[in-house]
Design a protein around this motif. Structure first.
Motif, PDB file in Angstrom:
ATOM      1  N   GLN A 104     -16.781  -6.533   1.183  1.00  0.00           N
ATOM      2  CA  GLN A 104     -16.511  -7.963   1.364  1.00  0.00           C
ATOM      3  C   GLN A 104     -17.617  -8.810   0.742  1.00  0.00           C
ATOM      4  N   ARG A 105     -18.860  -8.400   0.937  1.00  0.00           N
ATOM      5  CA  ARG A 105     -19.983  -9.132   0.343  1.00  0.00           C
ATOM      6  C   ARG A 105     -19.908  -9.081  -1.183  1.00  0.00           C
ATOM      7  N   ALA A 106     -19.579  -7.906  -1.738  1.00  0.00           N
ATOM      8  CA  ALA A 106     -19.455  -7.774  -3.194  1.00  0.00           C
ATOM      9  C   ALA A 106     -18.361  -8.708  -3.719  1.00  0.00           C
ATOM     10  N   ARG A 107     -17.237  -8.744  -3.041  1.00  0.00           N
ATOM     11  CA  ARG A 107     -16.157  -9.652  -3.449  1.00  0.00           C
ATOM     12  C   ARG A 107     -16.637 -11.108  -3.431  1.00  0.00           C
ATOM     13  N   SER A 108     -17.415 -11.467  -2.419  1.00  0.00           N
ATOM     14  CA  SER A 108     -17.895 -12.857  -2.328  1.00  0.00           C
ATOM     15  C   SER A 108     -18.843 -13.203  -3.474  1.00  0.00           C
ATOM     16  N   PHE A 109     -19.466 -12.198  -4.083  1.00  0.00           N
ATOM     17  CA  PHE A 109     -20.337 -12.396  -5.247  1.00  0.00           C
ATOM     18  C   PHE A 109     -19.557 -12.320  -6.561  1.00  0.00           C
ATOM     19  N   GLY A 110     -18.237 -12.130  -6.478  1.00  0.00           N
ATOM     20  CA  GLY A 110     -17.414 -12.072  -7.680  1.00  0.00           C
ATOM     21  C   GLY A 110     -17.248 -10.691  -8.274  1.00  0.00           C
ATOM     22  N   ALA A 111     -17.581  -9.650  -7.525  1.00  0.00           N
ATOM     23  CA  ALA A 111     -17.474  -8.280  -8.044  1.00  0.00           C
ATOM     24  C   ALA A 111     -16.032  -7.937  -8.383  1.00  0.00           C
ATOM     25  N   THR A 112     -15.865  -7.214  -9.474  1.00  0.00           N
ATOM     26  CA  THR A 112     -14.560  -6.677  -9.846  1.00  0.00           C
ATOM     27  C   THR A 112     -14.480  -5.187  -9.560  1.00  0.00           C
ATOM     28  N   GLU A 113     -15.629  -4.559  -9.281  1.00  0.00           N
ATOM     29  CA  GLU A 113     -15.630  -3.154  -8.917  1.00  0.00           C
ATOM     30  C   GLU A 113     -16.905  -2.779  -8.188  1.00  0.00           C
ATOM     31  N   LEU A 114     -16.776  -1.726  -7.391  1.00  0.00           N
ATOM     32  CA  LEU A 114     -17.918  -1.110  -6.716  1.00  0.00           C
ATOM     33  C   LEU A 114     -18.074   0.299  -7.265  1.00  0.00           C
ATOM     34  N   VAL A 115     -19.309   0.732  -7.395  1.00  0.00           N
ATOM     35  CA  VAL A 115     -19.601   2.114  -7.772  1.00  0.00           C
ATOM     36  C   VAL A 115     -20.635   2.655  -6.803  1.00  0.00           C
ATOM     37  N   LEU A 116     -20.742   3.961  -6.762  1.00  0.00           N
ATOM     38  CA  LEU A 116     -21.788   4.593  -5.966  1.00  0.00           C
ATOM     39  C   LEU A 116     -21.981   6.013  -6.458  1.00  0.00           C
ATOM     40  N   ASP A 117     -23.130   6.567  -6.114  1.00  0.00           N
ATOM     41  CA  ASP A 117     -23.378   7.973  -6.391  1.00  0.00           C
ATOM     42  C   ASP A 117     -23.792   8.646  -5.095  1.00  0.00           C
ATOM     43  N   THR A 118     -23.569   9.953  -5.042  1.00  0.00           N
ATOM     44  CA  THR A 118     -23.895  10.714  -3.841  1.00  0.00           C
ATOM     45  C   THR A 118     -24.075  12.176  -4.226  1.00  0.00           C
ATOM     46  N   HIS A 119     -24.374  12.979  -3.257  1.00  0.00           N
ATOM     47  CA  HIS A 119     -24.549  14.411  -3.485  1.00  0.00           C
ATOM     48  C   HIS A 119     -23.379  15.158  -2.861  1.00  0.00           C
ATOM     49  N   HIS A 120     -22.944  16.222  -3.505  1.00  0.00           N
ATOM     50  CA  HIS A 120     -21.767  16.959  -3.036  1.00  0.00           C
ATOM     51  C   HIS A 120     -21.941  17.565  -1.642  1.00  0.00           C
ATOM     52  N   THR A 121     -23.169  17.703  -1.158  1.00  0.00           N
ATOM     53  CA  THR A 121     -23.370  18.251   0.182  1.00  0.00           C
ATOM     54  C   THR A 121     -23.049  17.248   1.285  1.00  0.00           C
ATOM     55  N   LEU A 122     -22.886  15.991   0.938  1.00  0.00           N
ATOM     56  CA  LEU A 122     -22.574  14.949   1.930  1.00  0.00           C
ATOM     57  C   LEU A 122     -21.051  14.829   2.059  1.00  0.00           C
ATOM     58  N   GLU A 123     -20.448  15.825   2.676  1.00  0.00           N
ATOM     59  CA  GLU A 123     -18.989  15.911   2.763  1.00  0.00           C
ATOM     60  C   GLU A 123     -18.371  14.756   3.558  1.00  0.00           C
ATOM     61  N   ALA A 124     -19.003  14.371   4.670  1.00  0.00           N
ATOM     62  CA  ALA A 124     -18.457  13.261   5.466  1.00  0.00           C
ATOM     63  C   ALA A 124     -18.485  11.968   4.657  1.00  0.00           C
ATOM     64  N   ALA A 125     -19.540  11.767   3.890  1.00  0.00           N
ATOM     65  CA  ALA A 125     -19.619  10.576   3.037  1.00  0.00           C
ATOM     66  C   ALA A 125     -18.517  10.604   1.986  1.00  0.00           C
ATOM     67  N   ALA A 126     -18.307  11.754   1.367  1.00  0.00           N
ATOM     68  CA  ALA A 126     -17.252  11.877   0.352  1.00  0.00           C
ATOM     69  C   ALA A 126     -15.889  11.565   0.950  1.00  0.00           C
ATOM     70  N   ALA A 127     -15.641  12.025   2.167  1.00  0.00           N
ATOM     71  CA  ALA A 127     -14.368  11.750   2.837  1.00  0.00           C
ATOM     72  C   ALA A 127     -14.218  10.251   3.118  1.00  0.00           C
ATOM     73  N   LEU A 128     -15.289   9.613   3.547  1.00  0.00           N
ATOM     74  CA  LEU A 128     -15.265   8.169   3.788  1.00  0.00           C
ATOM     75  C   LEU A 128     -14.951   7.421   2.497  1.00  0.00           C
ATOM     76  N   TYR A 129     -15.618   7.776   1.415  1.00  0.00           N
ATOM     77  CA  TYR A 129     -15.402   7.083   0.141  1.00  0.00           C
ATOM     78  C   TYR A 129     -13.964   7.266  -0.338  1.00  0.00           C
ATOM     79  N   ALA A 130     -13.446   8.475  -0.265  1.00  0.00           N
ATOM     80  CA  ALA A 130     -12.073   8.729  -0.695  1.00  0.00           C
ATOM     81  C   ALA A 130     -11.078   7.941   0.160  1.00  0.00           C
ATOM     82  N   ALA A 131     -11.280   7.938   1.475  1.00  0.00           N
ATOM     83  CA  ALA A 131     -10.386   7.207   2.382  1.00  0.00           C
ATOM     84  C   ALA A 131     -10.479   5.699   2.173  1.00  0.00           C
ATOM     85  N   SER A 132     -11.585   5.237   1.604  1.00  0.00           N
ATOM     86  CA  SER A 132     -11.794   3.806   1.373  1.00  0.00           C
ATOM     87  C   SER A 132     -11.364   3.361  -0.022  1.00  0.00           C
TER      88      SER A 132
END
Length: 155
Positions: A104-132
């Motif tokens: 929501q904050r990114a949208r308020s700044f005019g963002a057209t996309e979000l990116v992120l990086d992570t490590h494959h061992t963070l499975e719960a994070a990967a699931a959150l990102y995919a679900a989002s």
């Protein structure tokens, strides 16, 4: 119900949560080769970015930020950084709350996309990102701690 507040990334409480995040990553990182970084406060100051804390009552229990990336195309790209919840608070949906707030904050700044990086061992994070709505993309940076990169269009 938790609340989310904007907080400069260089305050004592923000630094303490980030230190917990770094310590946890370093302790569990494969080969113990985690390379910590110190966030630049200017990168997390609106409109360049923002840093937020999640509080359970008065207790800070999580954090995250976004920062604008310079890109050569027409995209207005913000990167999600330092998304962290204390272990005892996980599984309550609060990571999703943090991520939604940052989007929501990114949208308020005019963002057209979000990116992120992570490590494959963070499975719960990967699931959150995919679900989002984040999808895997080729690397957009050379972060030595990352093995997966994600993008979510906001248009």
């Amino acid at each position: 119900m938790p609340r989310i507040d904007t907080e400069p990334v260089d305050t004592e409480v923000a630094r303490a949560l980030l230190a917990e995040y770094v310590a946890a990553r370093a302790a569990s990182f494969p080969g113990r080769a985690y390379t910590p970084t110190t966030p630049d406060p200017a990168a997390f100051t609106p409109p360049a970015g923002v840093f937020v804390l999640l509080r359970d009552g008065d207790l800070p229990v999580g954090c995250g930020g976004i920062r604008r990336l310079t890109v050569e195309d027409a995209a207005v790209r913000y990167e999600v950084k330092h998304l962290f919840l204390r272990p005892e608070t996980r599984g309550r949906g609060w990571g999703r709350l943090l991520l939604e707030e940052l989007e929501q904050r990114a949208r308020s700044f005019g963002a057209t996309e979000l990116v992120l990086d992570t490590h494959h061992t963070l499975e719960a994070a990967a699931a959150l990102y995919a679900a989002s709505g984040f999808r895997t993309i080729p690397p957009y940076n050379d972060n030595p701690n990352a093995t997966r990169w994600y993008r979510k269009p906001l248009t």
